[in-house]
Design an enzyme around this catalytic site. Structure first.
Site, PDB file in Angstrom:
ATOM      1  N   GLU A   2      54.346  -6.754  -9.106  1.00 29.90           N
ATOM      2  CA  GLU A   2      54.188  -6.759 -10.564  1.00 29.90           C
ATOM      3  C   GLU A   2      53.600  -8.078 -11.049  1.00 29.90           C
ATOM      4  O   GLU A   2      52.806  -8.107 -11.995  1.00 29.90           O
ATOM      5  CB  GLU A   2      55.526  -6.479 -11.243  1.00 29.90           C
ATOM      6  CG  GLU A   2      56.193  -5.169 -10.834  1.00 29.90           C
ATOM      7  CD  GLU A   2      55.283  -3.959 -10.920  1.00 29.90           C
ATOM      8  OE1 GLU A   2      54.371  -3.948 -11.766  1.00 29.90           O
ATOM      9  OE2 GLU A   2      55.474  -3.016 -10.127  1.00 29.90           O
ATOM     10  N   TYR A  22      46.971   2.893  -4.491  1.00 30.72           N
ATOM     11  CA  TYR A  22      47.607   1.662  -4.025  1.00 30.72           C
ATOM     12  C   TYR A  22      47.178   1.341  -2.588  1.00 30.72           C
ATOM     13  O   TYR A  22      46.650   0.258  -2.308  1.00 30.72           O
ATOM     14  CB  TYR A  22      49.134   1.807  -4.056  1.00 30.72           C
ATOM     15  CG  TYR A  22      49.753   1.985  -5.408  1.00 30.72           C
ATOM     16  CD1 TYR A  22      50.490   0.961  -5.992  1.00 30.72           C
ATOM     17  CD2 TYR A  22      49.644   3.187  -6.109  1.00 30.72           C
ATOM     18  CE1 TYR A  22      51.095   1.122  -7.230  1.00 30.72           C
ATOM     19  CE2 TYR A  22      50.239   3.360  -7.346  1.00 30.72           C
ATOM     20  CZ  TYR A  22      50.965   2.324  -7.900  1.00 30.72           C
ATOM     21  OH  TYR A  22      51.559   2.487  -9.133  1.00 30.72           O
TER      22      TYR A  22
END
Length: 647
Positions: free
Chosen positions: A325, A418
């Site tokens: 993040e 991803y």
């Protein structure tokens, strides 16, 4: 699923668009049938707004939290620069109650169009004639119970059970259910956020002044961000420091656990990321640990990452999610995909940076070990998605969300952008050499800072950077770009350093070949960390179906393994999830109700969706009963996805 900055004087920068393509760009040369004949990034197909005609210079959100009726009410004001003299302004909305619109201080006519089942309803605002190239548009509105971005919890649903709680999750296209918006990652704006609430509130900006006594909470986001990064949460919140520029927020009863989990690593992650890219631009990096129903591992909301409580395992083994993040502070938040068709530019880059951070702090072997886990997740996703033609198309690196009037970006969500994205970037690093690739990493993020781009602009940037390096240019020209970007399925598997995985492979092989559990004990895994346990369990699962092998023929063995290693009692949800996966393969019936009970306690889709799919494969009645009993516990996004999975 799914960070921050502090910078002054950035408003004018928010107006800078990505550079226009040349008449014949590198991308057009390599992909002549793919690259649109237009300037700038591709249009986002997931918005109903006419965003091409407007550039927000600032957005002001003033809302009151109505805890009784569970809604937000107030206004959003856009300061806009206008291009090409449009007659109307069209914004995205979804399940909003629009009360009034003002343009430059005067009431304006507006209409709400017919609802699209995915994209919501266009809000069309009539602009006054000769209104010029500067506009201020203020919209008074409130959310409704059908809002897909917000989840409201009663005090009983929280850990402390003292106050109600709410939080938002706007990615991918749910910001339009919180406010009328240009709900596209192609549009960025700075934000002023003013919230009135009876309970503490956090938001995706720097706190300017907040007071529990007055119930006023004010935030400023000085870096232009897209609407999907707008975030709010409120409830019985407290905070504690986890670094010189970081705090963790949670309910008071969990605060010390959360502080312990993150305080050792957060600043190290920031420093490592700064060395890989460039200095952190967001000033503060905070973490909010949410209640269990939060649907993602984390959400990179600027200045305050929203994190699942499944990270707080007491062993600091899951903090790589924070590295992920945090990495979004550069990839995704600072440099953004122009649409969800190019989602890999957000997430592929972020996983790549996350693992570079891990490598810098823990060594290249650990970086490769993390990539091995990611590759296993990619294989699992591709195998599952290949059963359906539409889902299989979402295993492309660049997806097509335009067919049949538009697809829901949530339906395309998986580990593919991803892991396939990061695998491609790792391939480029390997082909070019890290010493040559690292300067490009810094250049890329500086070049597209504050902008949104598509894959074709990425290609142009890559070729332009190495224009004077024939060796690298030849390697780039040798890539099959059509296959890399648009072929479904798995890419070529990289050559990973398996040093840290070899023990896991060896133990898994022993269990596969064993006839009983007499040769095994808890000492087998005494030196394993949680990630090694995950790889061990994944490796067991991968034997299923190979050369006719089935764990169902070794049901008692797997049941004994669960007991010997106390797998269901692990404090780490990653381990628990993989244990239930192998238990389902072995058809250990005693674990079915335990899995059902566990699914009632976690809201993270990474665990919830595979868990329900697995349970449904062996006991559909129990799976559906468990979901019906607990569906109100889950966030609306998660609830909708699991409902589709069980159909």
């Amino acid at each position: 699923m799914f960070s921050l900055r502090a910078l002054s004087g950035v408003v004018t920068r928010s107006l800078v668009r990505a550079p226009h393509r040349r008449t014949m760009s590198h991308a057009a040369r390599l992909l002549p049938h793919r690259v649109p004949q237009k300037k700038g990034p591709e249009r986002d197909p997931s918005t109903l707004s006419n965003y091409e005609h407007f550039k927000p210079t600032n957005t002001t959100v003033c809302l009151k939290v109505d805890w009784t009726d569970q809604k937000l009410a107030g206004s959003v004001t856009y300061d806009l620069t206008v291009e090409n003299s449009p007659k109307n302004l069209v914004l995205d909305t979804s399940y909003l109650d629009i009360q009034e619109v003002q343009v430059n201080g005067h009431k304006a006519d507006f209409s709400i169009g017919e609802r699209h089942n995915i994209f919501g309803s266009p809000l069309t605002i009539t602009l006054p004639p000769n209104s010029g190239d500067k506009l201020q548009v203020k919209i008074a509105y409130s959310t409704t119970p059908s809002c897909t971005a917000l989840q409201w919890l009663t005090p009983e649903q929280t850990a402390g059970k003292k106050a109600p709680y709410f939080f938002s999750q706007c990615q991918a296209i749910h910001a339009r259910s919180v406010m009328p918006a240009f709900d596209t990652p192609s549009v960025k704006s700075t934000f002023d956020i003013e919230i009135e609430s009876d309970h503490p509130v956090v938001a995706s900006g720097l706190p300017i002044k907040s007071s529990n006594d007055t119930g006023k909470f004010v935030f400023r986001q000085k870096v232009p961000i897209p609407a999907y990064l707008f975030a709010l949460a409120g409830g019985d919140l407290d905070s504690a420091p986890i670094g010189p520029r970081s705090d963790v927020y949670s309910e008071p009863c969990d605060l010390h656990k959360c502080q312990y989990e993150f305080e050792a690593d957060t600043e190290k992650f920031i420093n490592a990321a700064e060395n890989i890219v460039f200095p952190y631009e967001w000033e503060k990096y905070d973490v909010l640990v949410l209640p269990p129903s939060f649907p993602y591992g984390g959400m990179e909301n600027p200045n305050i990452t929203f994190a699942t409580p499944t990270l707080v395992s007491g062993d600091r083994q899951n903090v790589d999610v924070i590295a992920h993040e945090l990495a979004h502070s550069w990839s995704g938040n600072l440099v953004t995909n122009c649409s969800w068709e190019h989602f890999w530019l957000n997430e592929g880059w972020t996983v790549y940076l996350e693992r570079r951070i891990v490598g810098a702090l823990e060594g290249e072997q650990q970086r490769h070990f993390s990539a091995i886990i990611g590759w296993n997740a990619l294989e699992e996703s591709v195998k599952l998605m290949s059963r359906d033609p539409v889902q299989e198309s979402y295993t492309q690196l660049v997806v097509d969300l335009k067919p049949n009037g538009g697809a829901d970006p949530d339906d395309a969500f998986s580990s593919v952008p991803y892991e396939k994205g990061s695998t491609f970037l790792f391939f480029l690093e390997t082909e070019i050499g890290q010493a040559k690739f690292d300067p490009f990493v810094k250049h890329y993020f500086k070049h597209f800072r504050y902008k949104s781009l598509d894959t074709y602009q990425f290609i142009d940037c890559l070729f332009d950077f190495y224009a004077n390096d024939k060796e690298v240019t030849d390697k780039l020209n040798a890539i099959d770009w059509e296959k890399t970007l648009f072929a479904p399925g798995l890419p070529n598997k990289p050559k990973f350093d398996t040093t840290l995985a070899d023990e896991c492979y060896s133990l898994a092989s022993r269990w596969k070949d064993a006839s009983d559990a007499s040769a095994f004990s808890a000492k087998d895994i005494a030196s394993f960390n949680s990630s090694q346990m995950v790889v061990f369990l994944i490796t067991l699962s991968e034997y299923e179906g190979k050369d006719g092998f089935s764990w169902a023929n070794k049901k008692e063995l797997i049941s004994n393994m669960g007991d010997i290693y106390s797998l269901a009692n692990s404090s780490n949800p990653e381990v628990i999830a993989k244990w239930y996966s192998i238990a389902i393969l072995a058809k250990v019936e005693s674990e079915y109700p335990k899995l059902a009970d566990w699914l009632a306690t976690v809201g993270r889709m990474k665990f919830v969706r595979p868990g329900y799919r697995a349970l449904n494969s062996v006991d559909p009645k129990l799976a559906k009963e468990t979901f019906e009993k607990n569906k109100d516990f889950y966030h609306p996004i998660c609830r909708d996805m699991v409902s589709k999975d069980l159909q």
